[in-house]
Write a protein that holds these residues in place. Structure first.
Motif, PDB file in Angstrom:
ATOM      1  N   PHE A 128      -1.662 -11.106  12.589  1.00 46.48           N
ATOM      2  CA  PHE A 128      -0.347 -11.691  12.305  1.00 46.48           C
ATOM      3  C   PHE A 128       0.642 -11.330  13.410  1.00 46.48           C
ATOM      4  N   ASP A 129       0.628 -10.071  13.847  1.00 49.59           N
ATOM      5  CA  ASP A 129       1.528  -9.604  14.913  1.00 49.59           C
ATOM      6  C   ASP A 129       1.351 -10.403  16.186  1.00 49.59           C
ATOM      7  N   GLU A 167       1.291 -22.543  22.687  1.00 53.91           N
ATOM      8  CA  GLU A 167       0.242 -21.516  22.816  1.00 53.91           C
ATOM      9  C   GLU A 167      -0.756 -21.607  21.646  1.00 53.91           C
ATOM     10  N   ALA A 168      -0.201 -21.862  20.453  1.00 56.37           N
ATOM     11  CA  ALA A 168      -1.069 -21.970  19.273  1.00 56.37           C
ATOM     12  C   ALA A 168      -2.018 -23.151  19.410  1.00 56.37           C
ATOM     13  N   GLY A 183     -10.521 -21.001  20.453  1.00 55.81           N
ATOM     14  CA  GLY A 183     -10.901 -19.986  19.469  1.00 55.81           C
ATOM     15  C   GLY A 183      -9.803 -18.953  19.360  1.00 55.81           C
ATOM     16  N   LYS A 184      -9.925 -18.059  18.377  1.00 61.12           N
ATOM     17  CA  LYS A 184      -8.847 -17.081  18.217  1.00 61.12           C
ATOM     18  C   LYS A 184      -9.188 -15.765  18.912  1.00 61.12           C
ATOM     19  N   LYS A 185      -8.151 -14.941  19.065  1.00 59.88           N
ATOM     20  CA  LYS A 185      -8.343 -13.658  19.762  1.00 59.88           C
ATOM     21  C   LYS A 185      -8.639 -12.549  18.751  1.00 59.88           C
ATOM     22  N   GLU A 204     -12.851 -15.356  20.002  1.00 57.13           N
ATOM     23  CA  GLU A 204     -13.834 -15.648  18.960  1.00 57.13           C
ATOM     24  C   GLU A 204     -13.863 -17.118  18.664  1.00 57.13           C
ATOM     25  N   LYS A 205     -15.042 -17.714  18.717  1.00 58.36           N
ATOM     26  CA  LYS A 205     -15.140 -19.075  18.177  1.00 58.36           C
ATOM     27  C   LYS A 205     -15.170 -18.893  16.674  1.00 58.36           C
TER      28      LYS A 205
END
Ligand SMILES: NC(=O)c1ccc[n+]([C@@H]2O[C@H](COP(=O)([O-])OP(=O)(O)OC[C@H]3O[C@@H](n4cnc5c(N)ncnc54)[C@H](O)[C@@H]3O)[C@@H](O)[C@H]2O)c1
Length: 426
Positions: free
Chosen positions: A79-80, A87-88, A95-97, A137-138
């Motif tokens: 969340f932070d 950017e989103a 993928g996300k970090k 991460e995918k």
């Protein structure tokens, strides 16, 4: 009693919970390594978990509560750093970090520093370089196809254990899993053989794809130590293949109790011990990897499905193995642990049959067991003719069954015959 046995921030328990959490969020397998004890430095990008609230009696940690703290801390970390705006959008494509380093603290004291990456070499490099750059991460697995190459993809980056992996069917399983992208622990009583094979596999795959470990599957302390080594090195396990097995034929009227027990201790009790410690590990991992399916697979035999003349110790232990498989499957389904067996027919290419000194072909030739046989080839032809598909079982036949079991999420407690039609289910 079970609670009290868990020491505060037990590194093994925390390793399983952390790896489980990454599996849960990424739906992928990961490798997790722990810095040597005494590491106190906290990397900048690390995810910090304070497990002090999970402590009770000043000494012990409640693992269930620790799992919850871990999950909450991860969510807060995400969340932070949640991206916004352009950017989103960009991130949703890549993928996300995720943090590559997790630090477990008890109030102000660092209890463990864990490094995570997709494979063994990458995780090791990260730990040595203290590289805490974030992971990308995918989010979901690609859809699986039905051809063999796709099927083999179900083990990519998974961590596997193969007992009795130094030679024979176990060696083929270890080689095939490594070639399909898994990291394989080759656990064998013959450590030298396991080391030689692991070195060959690593040279062929050009990465750390196999790690040798010594084990005697009939000895509980040895099996316990094996699983400890595994957790300490990579943080957990996904596939456990109980393959180690021996055969000492003998008439019920003549076989010594010593020989009977030798076979039973390895083939039957050995499977119990391997399944017990794999089950304990998988159960712990499941606390944070709720949807992850893990596999315990016994390499059984067609002699687990029908009697074997003057070979009762072997057939009895293998029949028993199927009883254990079905019973463990019932109990462990709650933790998403599948338990299945593969029942190969005769593996004529292995040393049991083809060893020029002690193999069954030469033994049967000498004993005149096959009428009219003059050469080993005659004995082999006689046994091949007993199989409706007219050949022995190969390592690849066994591998196809293993891939099927792992890929098939809706199957547990089964014994899959791989016998060319020689033995069928009743
Ligand atoms: N060979 C066949 O025709 C055949 C057919 C059906 C099923 N199987 C089963 O497949 C499995 C492998 O058989 P294989 O023919 O490849 O055997 P193998 O004898 O070629 O290899 C067995 C391996 O297990 C290891 N081992 C033996 N006892 C051990 C112990 N106590 N702890 C750890 N390791 C130990 C050995 O060192 C060896 O590396 C066995 O479970 C066997 O029952 C074999």
């Amino acid at each position: 009693m079970e609670r009290a046995e868990r020491k505060l921030a037990d590194p093994a328990a925390m390793a399983l919970l952390i790896r489980g959490l990454y599996i849960h969020t990424g739906r992928y397998p990961w490798v997790l390594m722990q810095s040597p004890p005494g590491e106190t430095e906290i990397p900048q990008e690390a995810l910090i978990i304070d497990i002090a609230p999970a402590r009770y009696d000043h000494q012990y940690v409640d693992i269930e509560y620790a799992a919850k703290i871990l999950q909450d801390a991860y969510t807060a970390w995400e969340f932070d750093r949640a991206p916004a705006g352009a950017e989103a959008l960009a991130r949703s494509e890549t993928g996300k970090k995720a943090p590559s380093c997790v630090v477990v603290q008890d109030a102000d004291t660092v209890q463990g520093v864990y490094w995570i990456d997709r494979d063994f070499d990458a995780a090791k490099e990260r730990m040595e370089a203290k590289n805490d750059a974030l992971l990308t991460e995918k989010v979901s697995l690609p859809p699986l196809g039905f051809n063999a190459a796709h099927r083999a993809g179900v083990v990519k980056n998974k961590i596997a254990l193969v007992t009795g992996g130094a030679q024979g069917i176990g060696a083929i399983i270890a080689q095939s899993l490594a070639a399909s992208g898994a990291l394989v622990f080759i656990a064998d009583r013959n450590l030298e053989g396991a080391e030689t094979l692991a070195a060959q596999i690593n040279a062929k795959e050009k990465r750390t794809a196999a790690i040798p470990v010594a084990v005697d599957v009939a000895d509980e302390a040895s099996v316990k130590a094996l699983f400890k080594t595994l957790i300490q090195n990579v943080g957990g396990l996904d596939i456990c293949i109980s393959n180690a097995g021996v055969l000492k034929a003998g008439s019920v009227l003549e076989q010594s109790l010593q020989d009977f027990s030798f076979v039973t201790d390895i083939n039957y009790t050995g499977f119990f011990l391997i399944a017990k410690y794999a089950g304990l590990l998988f159960r712990e991992q499941h606390r944070t990897a709720l949807h992850w399916k893990t596999d315990i697979i016994q390499i059984n035999s067609k002699s687990g499905l029908e009697g074997s003349n003057k070979n009762g110790a072997y057939a009895g232990g293998k029949f028993g193995g199927i009883g254990l498989t079905k019973s463990f499957a019932l109990e462990l389904a709650d933790y998403n642990i599948k338990v299945n067996a593969v029942c190969p027919g005769n593996f004529f290419d292995g040393s049991l049959w083809s060893d020029p000194e002690k193999g069954l072909f030469v033994q049967y030739l000498r004993a005149g067991k096959v009428p009219g046989a003059k050469h080993i080839a005659d004995v082999k032809a006689y046994y091949e003719a007993k199989v409706p598909m007219k050949r022995g079982c190969t390592g690849q036949d066994v591998m196809r069954a293993i891939y099927y079991i792992i890929e098939q999420e809706y199957e547990t407690g089964q014994a899959v015959p791989v016998t060319g039609g020689q033995v069928m289910l009743h």
